[in-house]
Design an enzyme around this catalytic site. Sequence first.
Site, mmCIF file in Angstrom:
data_model
loop_
_atom_site.group_PDB
_atom_site.id
_atom_site.type_symbol
_atom_site.label_atom_id
_atom_site.label_comp_id
_atom_site.label_asym_id
_atom_site.label_seq_id
_atom_site.Cartn_x
_atom_site.Cartn_y
_atom_site.Cartn_z
ATOM 1 N N TYR A 1 -1.888 -0.604 10.526
ATOM 2 C CA TYR A 1 -2.134 -1.339 9.132
ATOM 3 C C TYR A 1 -0.720 -1.051 8.270
ATOM 4 O O TYR A 1 -0.194 -1.966 7.651
ATOM 5 C CB TYR A 1 -3.090 -0.760 8.721
ATOM 6 C CG TYR A 1 -3.516 -0.936 7.079
ATOM 7 C CD1 TYR A 1 -3.885 -2.047 6.929
ATOM 8 C CD2 TYR A 1 -3.243 0.133 6.053
ATOM 9 C CE1 TYR A 1 -4.304 -2.222 5.403
ATOM 10 C CE2 TYR A 1 -3.521 -0.047 4.781
ATOM 11 C CZ TYR A 1 -4.127 -1.551 4.312
ATOM 12 O OH TYR A 1 -4.228 -1.664 3.100
ATOM 13 N N SER B 1 0.757 -1.042 0.009
ATOM 14 C CA SER B 1 0.100 0.154 0.082
ATOM 15 C C SER B 1 0.844 1.235 0.160
ATOM 16 O O SER B 1 2.057 1.299 0.516
ATOM 17 C CB SER B 1 -0.756 -0.001 1.370
ATOM 18 O OG SER B 1 -1.576 1.229 1.602
ATOM 19 N N LYS C 1 2.004 -3.684 6.417
ATOM 20 C CA LYS C 1 2.531 -3.685 5.154
ATOM 21 C C LYS C 1 3.978 -3.504 4.976
ATOM 22 O O LYS C 1 4.862 -4.262 4.088
ATOM 23 C CB LYS C 1 1.932 -2.501 4.496
ATOM 24 C CG LYS C 1 0.284 -2.696 4.210
ATOM 25 C CD LYS C 1 0.022 -3.962 3.396
ATOM 26 C CE LYS C 1 -1.516 -3.938 3.268
ATOM 27 N NZ LYS C 1 -2.035 -5.416 2.630
HETATM 28 O O1 LIG Z 1 -15.640 10.187 5.261
HETATM 29 C C1 LIG Z 1 -14.679 10.489 4.859
HETATM 30 C C2 LIG Z 1 -13.463 9.740 4.441
HETATM 31 C C3 LIG Z 1 -12.527 10.180 3.759
HETATM 32 N N1 LIG Z 1 -12.266 11.482 3.581
HETATM 33 C C4 LIG Z 1 -11.057 12.252 3.124
HETATM 34 O O2 LIG Z 1 -11.158 11.455 1.696
HETATM 35 C C5 LIG Z 1 -9.555 11.238 1.314
HETATM 36 C C6 LIG Z 1 -9.294 9.687 1.259
HETATM 37 O O3 LIG Z 1 -9.731 8.960 2.343
HETATM 38 P P1 LIG Z 1 -9.605 7.408 2.193
HETATM 39 O O4 LIG Z 1 -10.597 6.790 1.383
HETATM 40 O O5 LIG Z 1 -10.196 7.019 3.783
HETATM 41 O O6 LIG Z 1 -8.279 6.983 1.957
HETATM 42 P P2 LIG Z 1 -6.821 7.169 2.856
HETATM 43 O O7 LIG Z 1 -7.053 7.755 3.890
HETATM 44 O O8 LIG Z 1 -6.005 7.942 1.778
HETATM 45 O O9 LIG Z 1 -6.296 5.625 2.880
HETATM 46 C C7 LIG Z 1 -6.477 4.641 1.730
HETATM 47 O O10 LIG Z 1 -5.437 4.892 0.857
HETATM 48 C C8 LIG Z 1 -4.195 4.273 1.712
HETATM 49 C C9 LIG Z 1 -2.891 4.157 0.906
HETATM 50 O O11 LIG Z 1 -2.678 5.719 0.533
HETATM 51 C C10 LIG Z 1 -4.471 2.937 2.300
HETATM 52 O O12 LIG Z 1 -3.236 2.444 3.004
HETATM 53 C C11 LIG Z 1 -5.793 2.773 2.896
HETATM 54 O O13 LIG Z 1 -5.842 1.473 3.539
HETATM 55 C C12 LIG Z 1 -6.804 3.394 2.358
HETATM 56 O O14 LIG Z 1 -7.951 3.568 3.119
HETATM 57 C C13 LIG Z 1 -8.780 11.555 2.499
HETATM 58 O O15 LIG Z 1 -8.286 12.930 2.409
HETATM 59 C C14 LIG Z 1 -9.795 11.928 3.726
HETATM 60 O O16 LIG Z 1 -9.588 12.818 4.709
HETATM 61 C C15 LIG Z 1 -13.264 12.260 4.176
HETATM 62 O O17 LIG Z 1 -13.076 13.664 3.832
HETATM 63 N N2 LIG Z 1 -14.385 11.935 4.594
#
Ligand SMILES: O=c1ccn([C@@H]2O[C@H](COP(=O)(O)OP(=O)(O)O[C@H]3O[C@H](CO)[C@@H](O)[C@H](O)[C@H]3O)[C@@H](O)[C@H]2O)c(=O)[nH]1
Length: 230
Positions: free
Chosen positions: A39, A15, A43
């Site tokens: 997590y 990841s 990885k």
């Molecule tokens: O309800 C929500 C959920 C997410 N976000 C934002 O959306 C973006 C993406 O968030 P998310 O979909 O949770 O992904 P990440 O936090 O980037 O994590 C993902 O991407 C990672 C790799 O970069 C992996 O390790 C994780 O398992 C995977 O969940 C971020 O800016 C979050 O702050 C929101 O604003 N509201």
Amino acid sequence: MLQRYDCKNIVFSSSATVYGLAKTMPVKEDAPLGTTNPYGNTKLFIEEILKDVYKSDSSWNAVVLRYFNPVGAHPSGLIGEDPSGIPNNLMPYIAQVAVGRLPELSVFGNDYETHDGTGVRDYIHVVDLAKGHVAALHKMEKSPTGWVAVNLGTGKGYSVLDMVNAFHKASGKPVPYKIVPRREGDVAVLYADPSFAQEFLGWKAELGIDEMCRDTWKWQSSNPQGYRTK
Ligand SMILES: O=c1ccn([C@@H]2O[C@H](COP(=O)(O)OP(=O)(O)O[C@H]3O[C@H](CO)[C@@H](O)[C@H](O)[C@H]3O)[C@@H](O)[C@H]2O)c(=O)[nH]1
């Protein structure tokens, strides 16, 4: 078990989280590694274990695929993401708001240094991701790879609000949202330099944000309650 069947080739689902708080974008495979959560530790530890296995016996091959943000669904609408409980990730959350299962999206922070203040990520369609694995297997069949890490991303960064707008466009459904404080552990921006994947595997992502939203919506609107039947 691997020994019994003389299996020495591994494709590992890693990841982009192993880049931790990466400072330089786009991020290349040789960027410094670090994690911000358990997590990510799992990885990174497994990447290291595979590296040690290879060092101790160079007849092993381990292609470590570092996924960026997988989203989307099979275009048939038959296979999609069905997280249990309230989704943690952005795309399934947006989809459940659009279908009317959740009232509104919480956007975690609009004060990041990005074009609209919301977090930027490299979203990749799951079909492209699957093809990346096939490319890795073909590569290993042809010639030894040793231990190698490969980014699977598109190289393009989209903000939370870009995703909200694209989903609205693809689904025709509004996605109401409110701005809330930042989520702990989130980085502002993370997107891949995918050039090594093209050079090494002959693979590149072909599907864009419109297809990601279209296929997610097809899955979600055909299966509003996910895989549950009631
Ligand atoms: O309800 C929500 C959920 C997410 N976000 C934002 O959306 C973006 C993406 O968030 P998310 O979909 O949770 O992904 P990440 O936090 O980037 O994590 C993902 O991407 C990672 C790799 O970069 C992996 O390790 C994780 O398992 C995977 O969940 C971020 O800016 C979050 O702050 C929101 O604003 N509201």
